[in-house]
Design a protein around this motif. Structure first.
Motif, PDB file in Angstrom:
ATOM      1  N   UNK A  92       0.827  -1.207   0.000  1.00 24.25           N
ATOM      2  CA  UNK A  92       0.000   0.000   0.000  1.00 24.25           C
ATOM      3  C   UNK A  92       0.857   1.251   0.000  1.00 24.25           C
ATOM      4  N   UNK A  93       1.992   1.214   0.671  1.00 26.84           N
ATOM      5  CA  UNK A  93       2.846   2.385   0.796  1.00 26.84           C
ATOM      6  C   UNK A  93       3.502   2.828  -0.501  1.00 26.84           C
ATOM      7  N   UNK A  94       3.596   1.935  -1.472  1.00 25.34           N
ATOM      8  CA  UNK A  94       4.203   2.316  -2.758  1.00 25.34           C
ATOM      9  C   UNK A  94       3.412   3.412  -3.455  1.00 25.34           C
ATOM     10  N   UNK A  95       2.105   3.457  -3.183  1.00 27.75           N
ATOM     11  CA  UNK A  95       1.234   4.438  -3.851  1.00 27.75           C
ATOM     12  C   UNK A  95       0.857   5.606  -2.948  1.00 27.75           C
ATOM     13  N   UNK A  96       1.339   5.628  -1.694  1.00 28.19           N
ATOM     14  CA  UNK A  96       0.901   6.635  -0.722  1.00 28.19           C
ATOM     15  C   UNK A  96       2.073   7.476  -0.241  1.00 28.19           C
ATOM     16  N   UNK A  97       1.737   8.587   0.425  1.00 23.67           N
ATOM     17  CA  UNK A  97       2.783   9.335   1.117  1.00 23.67           C
ATOM     18  C   UNK A  97       2.636   9.105   2.621  1.00 23.67           C
ATOM     19  N   UNK A  98       3.549   9.692   3.400  1.00 25.04           N
ATOM     20  CA  UNK A  98       3.619   9.442   4.843  1.00 25.04           C
ATOM     21  C   UNK A  98       2.315   9.787   5.568  1.00 25.04           C
ATOM     22  N   UNK A  99       1.759  10.943   5.251  1.00 22.45           N
ATOM     23  CA  UNK A  99       0.528  11.387   5.947  1.00 22.45           C
ATOM     24  C   UNK A  99      -0.617  10.413   5.711  1.00 22.45           C
ATOM     25  N   UNK A 100      -0.778   9.973   4.488  1.00 25.21           N
ATOM     26  CA  UNK A 100      -1.870   9.061   4.162  1.00 25.21           C
ATOM     27  C   UNK A 100      -1.660   7.708   4.854  1.00 25.21           C
ATOM     28  N   UNK A 101      -0.414   7.274   4.971  1.00 23.50           N
ATOM     29  CA  UNK A 101      -0.120   6.025   5.689  1.00 23.50           C
ATOM     30  C   UNK A 101      -0.586   6.116   7.149  1.00 23.50           C
ATOM     31  N   UNK A 102      -0.259   7.231   7.801  1.00 24.71           N
ATOM     32  CA  UNK A 102      -0.666   7.397   9.206  1.00 24.71           C
ATOM     33  C   UNK A 102      -2.186   7.452   9.317  1.00 24.71           C
ATOM     34  N   UNK A 103      -2.843   8.202   8.424  1.00 19.01           N
ATOM     35  CA  UNK A 103      -4.304   8.298   8.459  1.00 19.01           C
ATOM     36  C   UNK A 103      -4.954   6.931   8.221  1.00 19.01           C
ATOM     37  N   UNK A 104      -4.398   6.157   7.274  1.00 23.81           N
ATOM     38  CA  UNK A 104      -4.957   4.834   6.989  1.00 23.81           C
ATOM     39  C   UNK A 104      -4.757   3.877   8.157  1.00 23.81           C
ATOM     40  N   UNK A 105      -3.621   3.968   8.837  1.00 25.31           N
ATOM     41  CA  UNK A 105      -3.394   3.079   9.986  1.00 25.31           C
ATOM     42  C   UNK A 105      -4.316   3.451  11.146  1.00 25.31           C
ATOM     43  N   UNK A 106      -4.612   4.747  11.315  1.00 25.76           N
ATOM     44  CA  UNK A 106      -5.552   5.143  12.371  1.00 25.76           C
ATOM     45  C   UNK A 106      -6.952   4.665  12.015  1.00 25.76           C
ATOM     46  N   UNK A 107      -7.294   4.679  10.737  1.00 26.42           N
ATOM     47  CA  UNK A 107      -8.595   4.148  10.316  1.00 26.42           C
ATOM     48  C   UNK A 107      -8.673   2.648  10.610  1.00 26.42           C
ATOM     49  N   UNK A 108      -7.573   1.923  10.409  1.00 25.59           N
ATOM     50  CA  UNK A 108      -7.539   0.496  10.752  1.00 25.59           C
ATOM     51  C   UNK A 108      -7.718   0.310  12.258  1.00 25.59           C
ATOM     52  N   UNK A 109      -7.126   1.183  13.029  1.00 27.77           N
ATOM     53  CA  UNK A 109      -7.226   1.093  14.487  1.00 27.77           C
ATOM     54  C   UNK A 109      -8.651   1.348  14.963  1.00 27.77           C
ATOM     55  N   UNK A 110      -9.375   2.220  14.273  1.00 32.80           N
ATOM     56  CA  UNK A 110     -10.748   2.553  14.672  1.00 32.80           C
ATOM     57  C   UNK A 110     -11.712   1.407  14.442  1.00 32.80           C
ATOM     58  N   UNK A 111     -11.336   0.427  13.602  1.00 29.93           N
ATOM     59  CA  UNK A 111     -12.215  -0.712  13.328  1.00 29.93           C
ATOM     60  C   UNK A 111     -12.544  -1.479  14.592  1.00 29.93           C
ATOM     61  N   UNK A 112     -11.539  -1.739  15.411  1.00 32.17           N
ATOM     62  CA  UNK A 112     -11.736  -2.605  16.576  1.00 32.17           C
ATOM     63  C   UNK A 112     -11.203  -1.980  17.852  1.00 32.17           C
ATOM     64  N   UNK A 113      -9.981  -1.539  17.848  1.00 33.26           N
ATOM     65  CA  UNK A 113      -9.377  -0.921  19.024  1.00 33.26           C
ATOM     66  C   UNK A 113      -8.776  -1.903  20.001  1.00 33.26           C
ATOM     67  N   UNK A 114      -8.793  -3.199  19.691  1.00 29.52           N
ATOM     68  CA  UNK A 114      -8.227  -4.190  20.601  1.00 29.52           C
ATOM     69  C   UNK A 114      -6.704  -4.202  20.480  1.00 29.52           C
ATOM     70  N   UNK A 115      -6.071  -4.942  21.368  1.00 33.10           N
ATOM     71  CA  UNK A 115      -4.605  -5.023  21.369  1.00 33.10           C
ATOM     72  C   UNK A 115      -4.098  -5.617  20.058  1.00 33.10           C
ATOM     73  N   UNK A 116      -4.726  -6.676  19.590  1.00 29.78           N
ATOM     74  CA  UNK A 116      -4.300  -7.317  18.349  1.00 29.78           C
ATOM     75  C   UNK A 116      -4.448  -6.402  17.153  1.00 29.78           C
ATOM     76  N   UNK A 117      -5.550  -5.655  17.108  1.00 30.03           N
ATOM     77  CA  UNK A 117      -5.755  -4.715  16.008  1.00 30.03           C
ATOM     78  C   UNK A 117      -4.728  -3.593  16.066  1.00 30.03           C
TER      79      UNK A 117
END
Length: 190
Positions: A92-117
């Motif tokens: 995914x990072x090949x097509x993105x810049x740093x800011x978008x990577x951080x925003x996308x990872x926070x969106x992944x974190x919002x899905x569940x919020x558990x330790x594994x996620x």
């Protein structure tokens, strides 16, 4: 030949024996030891304390064995999922810049919020940042890893901006971002 005891003496002796046998019944069976003549017997409270310590030790050993078995039976699956998350982040990072990577990872974190996620999002972010383009000014406000107070303040404010205040998963993502910026600064310096 021994003289026979009177009835009162026999009753008193029977009471003493009953009291002694009752006291021995209360003592934990692990520590019922014979006392040699001249030795001081162990107090009942000390026997209970030692019995409790032995039980806590046995319980701790049991929990340790169960934890070891659980981790050793699941470690291969965990490692493969972690490697997969890093590889997915790099793709995914090949097509993105740093800011978008951080925003996308926070969106992944919002899905569940558990330790594994949170751990999966952090691994994904490390792969994404490794392969992404550097955004202008992305690392300008990120403090170096050695400045602890500034790091805590920056991480807390960045997580609040993303709506994840006081979230350990978000703090982990910010640590990954800080590490990426420190490595990028070292690589870009002459």
């Amino acid at each position: 030949m021994a003289r026979p005891k009177c009835a009162a003496c026999r009753r008193a002796d029977a009471g003493i024996h009953r009291a002694v046998s009752f006291r021995l019944f209360l003592v934990p069976p692990v520590f019922v030891l014979s006392v040699r003549p001249g030795e001081i017997p162990m107090r009942r409270s000390m026997k209970w304390l030692l019995s409790g310590c032995l039980l806590v030790l046995l319980f701790g050993a049991g929990v340790s064995v169960l934890t070891w078995r659980f981790v050793s039976s699941n470690k291969d699956a965990w490692l493969s999922r972690g490697t997969e998350a890093v590889a997915e982040g790099e793709r995914a990072g090949r097509d993105l810049d740093d800011r978008v990577c951080v925003d996308a990872s926070i969106a992944r974190l919002k899905e569940d919020g558990s330790f594994g996620t949170g751990l999966g999002a952090r691994l994904w972010l490390s792969g994404c940042l490794r392969a992404s383009r550097r955004a202008d000014g992305f690392c300008d406000k990120v403090p170096p890893p050695g400045e602890i107070v500034k790091t805590i303040e920056w991480s807390a404010s960045a997580c609040l901006r993303h709506g994840r205040g006081n979230d350990s998963g978000c703090n982990g993502l910010m640590q990954e971002t800080q590490k990426h910026c420190a490595e990028a600064d070292v690589a870009s310096s002459p």
